[in-house]
Design a protein around this motif. Structure first.
Motif, short mmCIF file in Angstrom:
data_model
loop_
_atom_site.label_atom_id
_atom_site.label_comp_id
_atom_site.label_asym_id
_atom_site.label_seq_id
_atom_site.Cartn_x
_atom_site.Cartn_y
_atom_site.Cartn_z
N THR A 151 0.84 -1.21 0.00
CA THR A 151 0.00 0.00 0.00
C THR A 151 0.87 1.25 0.00
O THR A 151 0.57 2.22 -0.71
CB THR A 151 -0.95 -0.01 1.21
N SER A 152 1.96 1.22 0.78
CA SER A 152 2.86 2.39 0.79
C SER A 152 3.33 2.70 -0.63
O SER A 152 3.34 3.86 -1.05
CB SER A 152 4.10 2.11 1.64
N LYS A 259 -3.88 -9.59 -0.25
CA LYS A 259 -2.90 -10.68 -0.36
C LYS A 259 -3.63 -12.03 -0.39
O LYS A 259 -3.02 -13.07 -0.20
CB LYS A 259 -1.93 -10.66 0.83
N1 LIG Z 1 10.60 1.37 2.36
C1 LIG Z 1 10.15 1.33 3.61
N2 LIG Z 1 10.92 1.66 4.65
C2 LIG Z 1 10.48 1.61 5.92
N3 LIG Z 1 9.25 1.23 6.26
C3 LIG Z 1 8.41 0.90 5.27
C4 LIG Z 1 8.80 0.93 3.89
N4 LIG Z 1 7.74 0.56 3.13
C5 LIG Z 1 6.73 0.31 3.99
N5 LIG Z 1 7.11 0.51 5.27
C6 LIG Z 1 6.30 0.32 6.47
O1 LIG Z 1 5.87 -1.02 6.49
C7 LIG Z 1 4.59 -1.11 7.10
C8 LIG Z 1 3.65 -1.89 6.17
O2 LIG Z 1 3.44 -1.14 5.00
P1 LIG Z 1 2.11 -1.27 4.12
O3 LIG Z 1 0.90 -1.08 4.96
O4 LIG Z 1 2.30 -0.36 2.97
O5 LIG Z 1 2.25 -2.78 3.67
P2 LIG Z 1 1.17 -3.71 2.96
O6 LIG Z 1 1.94 -4.72 2.18
O7 LIG Z 1 0.19 -2.89 2.23
O8 LIG Z 1 0.47 -4.38 4.22
P3 LIG Z 1 -0.90 -5.20 4.28
O9 LIG Z 1 -0.53 -6.61 3.95
O10 LIG Z 1 -1.36 -5.03 5.68
O11 LIG Z 1 -1.83 -4.60 3.27
C9 LIG Z 1 4.13 0.32 7.34
O12 LIG Z 1 4.33 0.63 8.69
C10 LIG Z 1 5.04 1.16 6.46
O13 LIG Z 1 5.26 2.42 7.02
#
Ligand SMILES: Nc1ncnc2c1ncn2[C@@H]1O[C@H](COP(=O)(O)OP(=O)(O)OP(=O)(O)O)[C@@H](O)[C@H]1O
Ligand SMILES: [Mg+2]
Length: 402
Positions: A151-152, A259
């Motif tokens: 998501t990030s 996922k």
């Molecule tokens: N490049 C990065 N460096 C440091 N922290 C990161 C980075 N990318 C993501 N994060 C952190 O990792 C955590 C998870 O990120 P995110 O919610 O985007 O993941 P996701 O894959 O979408 O998770 P989910 O499976 O819950 O949907 C968040 O706290 C985010 O701030």
């Protein structure tokens, strides 16, 4: 990528209008922008909705219809007019063409005839270079496991693309139960994907844009449903229609999938031009990448569009090396995004995207360059420059897999 034509139709006969609509719904390259059951209202409809194509079914009153071609073109000279009639009277055909119609189609309409007529009109509109008009690129992101940063990346990639004024970008949160793209953008949306899906047959492009939430960065958001029960009601057919509408309106559609690899997720991945598989450099993630790539391989087109992005490079000293990861996965890594815990915590807690929170940070630059690379705008760096850059930012664009 498709070049979608927006069409407005007029046909006072309900039965043939319904038939025309169902033929149009089967065509991917056209979006039904407006329909009208009275000749008298058509010019106003065209003036308001500004379609690429006006379709006039002439059978109800051929002479009135010929006048209408004139009237429509006077008010909307850029609209290409197509007409249809069950008559093959040469005089009517001539009058229609003289009035400015581009194509004369015979009723009952056949999908192939309409589709070829639309292609001809599309070519004329783009000066003979079919495909020259701006299309839409769908970029779907998924993760090798939860919490890898999908998501990030989706949100910040969307903002990076939206920063280019020639782009119009929408983010579709397809993590239907637990999606949090709205939190990343600190918005409380009025409408969600389930509202749009439920009203898809009544929505036009103007209404669609009103149903989306626009962020300061220019990025539009279509969030996941509020209620869990609503998430389960969304069908793949509805998703196709929603994507059709978004494609007609935006240059980029970014999809953040769940996922769960549900039928909805798989449908989105199949519709996408680029499938971004986000991973980190640890064993469970890499093992999943191998498993996912092997099941994606079943479909050739699928396999070709998958791009692997390693997120949080430099996170731990014990991370598996990139070389080892590439060997394990058996293909190149498309992009690497550095770890930046401090900035990412701020971004998440403040609900402010990287471009606004930390425009100069290495992670922001990396995502900006990723946006350029996905748009085919990235400059390829000579090897030496790439090494210097790695020294500066701790990151460099990996050699593209394709
Ligand atoms: N490049 C990065 N460096 C440091 N922290 C990161 C980075 N990318 C993501 N994060 C952190 O990792 C955590 C998870 O990120 P995110 O919610 O985007 O993941 P996701 O894959 O979408 O998770 P989910 O499976 O819950 O949907 C968040 O706290 C985010 O701030
Ligand atoms: Mg997520």
């Amino acid at each position: 990528m498709s070049n979608v034509l927006r069409i407005a139709i007029v046909d006072p006969n309900d039965a043939s209008r319904e038939n025309l609509k169902s033929v149009l719904l089967g065509l991917e390259t056209v979006w039904l922008e407006a329909e009208c059951s009275r000749y008298a209202f058509f010019v106003d409809v065209v003036e308001q909705t500004k379609p690429d194509i006006g379709f006039i079914a002439m059978d109800s009153d051929p002479q009135r219809a010929v006048k209408l071609i004139h009237e429509t073109l006077q008010k909307a000279p850029h609209c290409s007019i197509l007409v249809s009639s069950s008559s093959t009277d040469g005089r009517l055909i001539l009058e229609s063409m003289r009035a400015g119609a581009k194509e004369f189609l015979t009723q009952p309409l056949k999908a192939e005839d309409l589709s070829s007529a639309l292609q001809r009109v599309s070519r004329q509109r783009t000066g003979g270079t079919a495909g020259a008009a701006r299309g839409c690129k769908i970029i779907a992101l998924t993760g090798a496991t939860g919490g890898v940063g999908t998501t990030s990346l989706a949100v910040n990639l969307g903002c990076a693309l939206a920063a280019d004024e020639s782009n119009s970008v929408v983010l579709l949160d397809l993590d239907l139960c637990l999606g949090d793209a709205d939190v990343f953008l600190d918005t409380i949306p009025e409408y969600t994907l389930s509202d749009v899906a439920q009203n898809i047959n009544r929505l036009d492009l103007t209404l669609l844009k009103r149903s989306l939430t626009k962020h300061d960065t220019g990025l539009y958001l279509l969030p996941r449903p509020v209620q869990l029960e609503d998430a389960r009601l969304i069908t793949t057919e509805e998703l196709t229609r929603v994507l059709g509408l978004l494609k007609a309106s935006f240059t980029h559609v970014i999809i953040d999938t769940s996922k769960g690899f549900t039928p909805i997720d798989m449908h989105a991945l199949a519709e996408a031009d680029d499938v971004i598989l986000v991973t980190q450099l640890d064993l469970p993630c890499l093992r999943n990448v191998v498993r996912l790539l092997s099941s994606f391989k079943e479909s050739k087109s699928f396999d070709e569009k998958v791009k692997i992005i390693v997120n949080r490079v430099g996170y731990e000293t014990g991370q598996i090396s990139l070389r080892k990861a590439q060997e394990t996965i058996g293909r190149d890594i498309f992009w690497q995004v550095p770890n930046d815990y401090r900035v990412m915590v701020e971004v998440r807690n403040n609900g402010v995207p990287l471009l606004q929170q930390a425009p100069k940070a290495a992670i922001t630059q990396s995502i900006n360059q990723l946006a350029a690379a996905l748009s085919g705008k990235a400059e390829s760096l000579p090897a030496e420059a790439a090494t210097k850059r790695r020294g500066l930012l701790g990151i460099w664009p990996a050699k593209s897999a394709k």
